[in-house]
Write a protein that holds these residues in place. Structure first.
Motif, PDB file in Angstrom:
ATOM      1  N   UNK A 103       8.030  33.107 -31.768  1.00 58.36           N
ATOM      2  CA  UNK A 103       7.136  31.916 -31.212  1.00 58.36           C
ATOM      3  C   UNK A 103       7.216  30.675 -31.970  1.00 58.36           C
ATOM      4  N   UNK A 104       6.908  29.585 -31.056  1.00 59.70           N
ATOM      5  CA  UNK A 104       6.893  28.285 -31.703  1.00 59.70           C
ATOM      6  C   UNK A 104       5.786  28.267 -32.687  1.00 59.70           C
ATOM      7  N   UNK A 105       6.038  27.758 -34.095  1.00 60.30           N
ATOM      8  CA  UNK A 105       5.148  27.367 -35.055  1.00 60.30           C
ATOM      9  C   UNK A 105       4.774  26.060 -35.164  1.00 60.30           C
ATOM     10  N   UNK A 106       3.851  25.548 -34.329  1.00 60.12           N
ATOM     11  CA  UNK A 106       3.188  24.123 -34.457  1.00 60.12           C
ATOM     12  C   UNK A 106       4.432  23.123 -33.739  1.00 60.12           C
ATOM     13  N   UNK A 107       4.502  22.018 -34.426  1.00 62.79           N
ATOM     14  CA  UNK A 107       5.433  20.967 -33.978  1.00 62.79           C
ATOM     15  C   UNK A 107       6.854  20.967 -34.894  1.00 62.79           C
ATOM     16  N   UNK A 108       7.036  21.920 -35.782  1.00 64.84           N
ATOM     17  CA  UNK A 108       8.220  21.947 -36.757  1.00 64.84           C
ATOM     18  C   UNK A 108       9.160  23.013 -36.642  1.00 64.84           C
ATOM     19  N   UNK A 109       8.848  24.162 -35.889  1.00 64.30           N
ATOM     20  CA  UNK A 109       9.511  25.328 -35.445  1.00 64.30           C
ATOM     21  C   UNK A 109       9.343  25.677 -34.257  1.00 64.30           C
ATOM     22  N   UNK A 110      10.276  25.381 -33.357  1.00 64.83           N
ATOM     23  CA  UNK A 110      10.414  25.736 -31.889  1.00 64.83           C
ATOM     24  C   UNK A 110      10.535  27.049 -31.804  1.00 64.83           C
ATOM     25  N   UNK A 111      10.406  27.619 -30.709  1.00 61.63           N
ATOM     26  CA  UNK A 111      10.573  29.153 -30.591  1.00 61.63           C
ATOM     27  C   UNK A 111      11.974  29.390 -30.176  1.00 61.63           C
ATOM     28  N   UNK A 112      12.389  30.420 -30.751  1.00 60.60           N
ATOM     29  CA  UNK A 112      14.125  31.028 -30.574  1.00 60.60           C
ATOM     30  C   UNK A 112      14.320  32.186 -29.620  1.00 60.60           C
ATOM     31  N   UNK A 113      15.453  32.165 -29.149  1.00 64.25           N
ATOM     32  CA  UNK A 113      15.812  33.275 -28.064  1.00 64.25           C
ATOM     33  C   UNK A 113      16.635  34.116 -28.781  1.00 64.25           C
ATOM     34  N   UNK A 114      16.766  35.263 -27.988  1.00 61.84           N
ATOM     35  CA  UNK A 114      17.808  36.242 -28.513  1.00 61.84           C
ATOM     36  C   UNK A 114      19.043  36.351 -28.102  1.00 61.84           C
ATOM     37  N   UNK A 115      19.308  35.216 -27.148  1.00 63.66           N
ATOM     38  CA  UNK A 115      20.613  34.921 -26.681  1.00 63.66           C
ATOM     39  C   UNK A 115      21.072  33.562 -26.903  1.00 63.66           C
ATOM     40  N   UNK A 116      22.283  32.994 -26.992  1.00 67.74           N
ATOM     41  CA  UNK A 116      22.651  31.682 -27.078  1.00 67.74           C
ATOM     42  C   UNK A 116      22.181  31.053 -25.785  1.00 67.74           C
ATOM     43  N   UNK A 117      21.773  29.853 -25.825  1.00 68.39           N
ATOM     44  CA  UNK A 117      21.370  29.086 -24.710  1.00 68.39           C
ATOM     45  C   UNK A 117      21.751  27.624 -24.644  1.00 68.39           C
ATOM     46  N   UNK A 118      22.210  27.353 -23.516  1.00 73.05           N
ATOM     47  CA  UNK A 118      22.591  25.937 -23.024  1.00 73.05           C
ATOM     48  C   UNK A 118      21.286  25.118 -22.828  1.00 73.05           C
ATOM     49  N   UNK A 119      21.570  23.753 -23.319  1.00 72.57           N
ATOM     50  CA  UNK A 119      20.608  23.022 -22.795  1.00 72.57           C
ATOM     51  C   UNK A 119      20.968  21.844 -21.974  1.00 72.57           C
ATOM     52  N   UNK A 120      19.930  21.224 -21.085  1.00 69.66           N
ATOM     53  CA  UNK A 120      18.559  21.821 -20.936  1.00 69.66           C
ATOM     54  C   UNK A 120      18.541  22.717 -20.099  1.00 69.66           C
ATOM     55  N   UNK A 121      17.248  23.573 -19.905  1.00 64.50           N
ATOM     56  CA  UNK A 121      17.165  24.570 -19.223  1.00 64.50           C
ATOM     57  C   UNK A 121      15.641  24.792 -19.124  1.00 64.50           C
ATOM     58  N   UNK A 122      15.289  25.547 -18.276  1.00 62.12           N
ATOM     59  CA  UNK A 122      14.002  26.073 -17.814  1.00 62.12           C
ATOM     60  C   UNK A 122      13.694  27.329 -18.334  1.00 62.12           C
ATOM     61  N   UNK A 123      12.644  27.977 -19.077  1.00 62.02           N
ATOM     62  CA  UNK A 123      12.382  29.222 -19.464  1.00 62.02           C
ATOM     63  C   UNK A 123      11.480  29.681 -18.284  1.00 62.02           C
ATOM     64  N   UNK A 124      11.707  30.562 -17.674  1.00 54.74           N
ATOM     65  CA  UNK A 124      11.046  31.050 -16.278  1.00 54.74           C
ATOM     66  C   UNK A 124      11.117  32.545 -16.384  1.00 54.74           C
ATOM     67  N   UNK A 125       9.923  33.088 -15.824  1.00 50.07           N
ATOM     68  CA  UNK A 125       9.707  34.470 -15.452  1.00 50.07           C
ATOM     69  C   UNK A 125      10.565  34.584 -13.917  1.00 50.07           C
ATOM     70  N   UNK A 126      10.660  35.603 -13.568  1.00 54.66           N
ATOM     71  CA  UNK A 126      11.223  36.197 -12.226  1.00 54.66           C
ATOM     72  C   UNK A 126      10.762  35.507 -10.867  1.00 54.66           C
ATOM     73  N   UNK A 127       9.594  35.006 -11.062  1.00 61.63           N
ATOM     74  CA  UNK A 127       8.862  34.521  -9.890  1.00 61.63           C
ATOM     75  C   UNK A 127       9.053  32.996 -10.062  1.00 61.63           C
ATOM     76  N   UNK A 128       9.877  32.254 -11.060  1.00 60.78           N
ATOM     77  CA  UNK A 128      10.130  31.100 -11.380  1.00 60.78           C
ATOM     78  C   UNK A 128       8.980  30.282 -11.673  1.00 60.78           C
ATOM     79  N   UNK A 129       7.945  30.911 -12.524  1.00 60.39           N
ATOM     80  CA  UNK A 129       6.904  30.217 -13.135  1.00 60.39           C
ATOM     81  C   UNK A 129       7.446  29.981 -14.599  1.00 60.39           C
ATOM     82  N   UNK A 130       6.617  28.916 -14.909  1.00 61.53           N
ATOM     83  CA  UNK A 130       7.460  28.214 -16.452  1.00 61.53           C
ATOM     84  C   UNK A 130       6.685  29.173 -17.498  1.00 61.53           C
ATOM     85  N   UNK A 131       7.552  29.546 -18.320  1.00 66.98           N
ATOM     86  CA  UNK A 131       7.210  30.097 -19.889  1.00 66.98           C
ATOM     87  C   UNK A 131       7.537  29.145 -21.006  1.00 66.98           C
ATOM     88  N   UNK A 132       8.356  28.195 -20.605  1.00 66.59           N
ATOM     89  CA  UNK A 132       8.916  27.093 -21.493  1.00 66.59           C
ATOM     90  C   UNK A 132       9.850  26.408 -21.028  1.00 66.59           C
TER      91      UNK A 132
END
Length: 333
Positions: A109-138
């Motif tokens: 998880x994101x630790x304050x303003x210095x360490x943003x959250x990390x994902x278990x897969x390589x990601x392209x930027x920019x992108x939206x982090x969504x659940x399957x209902x298209x609601x924002x997770x980040x």
């Protein structure tokens, strides 16, 4: 048990209502033009968009968070079906743009303003982090994932001001450990290596939760912080102060003194009070208290290692010179 039953039922209803899955999210991103010119322009409220951008947008700005490079602007297109922050349980998430969806999970998880959250897969930027209902997770940015708690606070708060009690922390051996201490905060009682036991009389489970509590607290508010130092316990009363650095702003602790740095350690911005020191925008920092520095984290590591003043070595057009900046407290080391 009853709560679990309700939660499971809600999830089943959610899944049924969102059977289009991430394919529908890709279409929604395309239709809403949420990704444009490598910036995020997400419709989130009635006639408003949440922007993540490194450049000043050509739009009417309602508010701006320089720490996270977030803007809230007026939406002239008035997209009818804005994205919502997910405030419910989610079975999964994906990083989604208008071309592909990468399913996975947040591993840290994101630790304050210095360490943003990390994902278990390589990601392209920019992108939206969504659940399957298209609601924002980040949102996915070059420095990592800015999680929904920060997006929601930005949308709801009147300003982008954050709180600070003069510490930076991380999870080390299942303990919330203080890794850096701000030497310019008056009467800072903490030391590097202290572990946080509780905040405001309540235990906190991890560094991410603690930093949200600190950052989201009102400037001027007072809190009790219980720490463990070696084998002894101490409880300190601390007052929340204004945060000056972090995220997409340098965080060297010198920001509190009015000096801001680029990634290559040249001065980007400087307060008027330093005119007498001879410093200028473009000067490059070479050493902190006698130690060579090359990245922002190096400054944070060595800046507190002084008794009366921080000794900084700068370079300008192959000419090197020292600047001594007085601290408010003696080193805890």
């Amino acid at each position: 048990m009853f709560r679990l039953f309700l939660a499971l039922n809600f999830l089943l209803l959610n899944l049924f209502a969102c059977k289009g899955g991430y394919e529908s999210c890709k279409l929604k991103i395309t239709d809403s033009k949420s990704i444009k010119y490598q910036t995020l322009q997400i419709p989130v409220l009635k006639n408003k968009r949440l922007l993540f951008s490194s450049h000043l947008p050509n739009a009417k700005i309602i508010k701006y968070d320089p720490f996270l490079s977030l803007y809230l602007v007026e939406d002239r297109t008035k997209f009818e079906h804005p994205f919502k922050i997910n405030n419910h349980l989610s079975l999964g998430v994906a990083s989604v743009n208008n071309k592909r969806a990468i399913e996975g999970k947040i591993v840290k998880d994101q630790i304050g303003l210095n360490n943003f959250a990390t994902f278990n897969e390589p990601l392209a930027t920019p992108a939206l982090l969504l659940n399957s209902c298209c609601a924002l997770e980040g949102i996915v940015t070059p420095q990592g994932i800015i999680q929904k708690e920060y997006l929601e606070r930005f949308l709801k708060s009147k300003s982008a001001q954050y709180g600070d009690i003069g510490i930076r922390v991380d999870d080390i051996k299942k303990s919330i450990t203080i890794t850096r201490v701000n030497p310019f905060i008056k009467d800072n009682p903490f030391q590097e290596g202290d572990t946080i036991v509780d905040f405001a009389g309540k235990k906190v489970k991890d560094s991410a939760t603690l930093m949200r509590k600190i950052l989201f607290s009102k400037v001027g508010s007072t809190h009790s912080v219980k720490i463990k130092r070696d084998s002894k316990y101490f409880t300190f009363k601390v007052k929340t102060q204004k945060r000056y650095g972090g995220g997409y702003i340098s965080d060297t602790f010198l920001e509190q003194k009015g000096i801001y740095f680029s990634k290559n350690l040249t001065i980007l911005k400087i307060a008027n009070e330093f005119e007498g020191y001879g410093l200028k925008v473009g000067d490059r920092l070479m050493q902190v208290n006698g130690v060579k520095v090359s990245i922002i984290a190096d400054i944070r590591e060595h800046i507190s290692d002084f008794k009366y003043f921080a000794s900084l070595l700068f370079e300008r057009e192959h000419f090197q010179f020292f600047v001594n900046i007085k601290g408010k407290v003696k080193s805890n080391k």
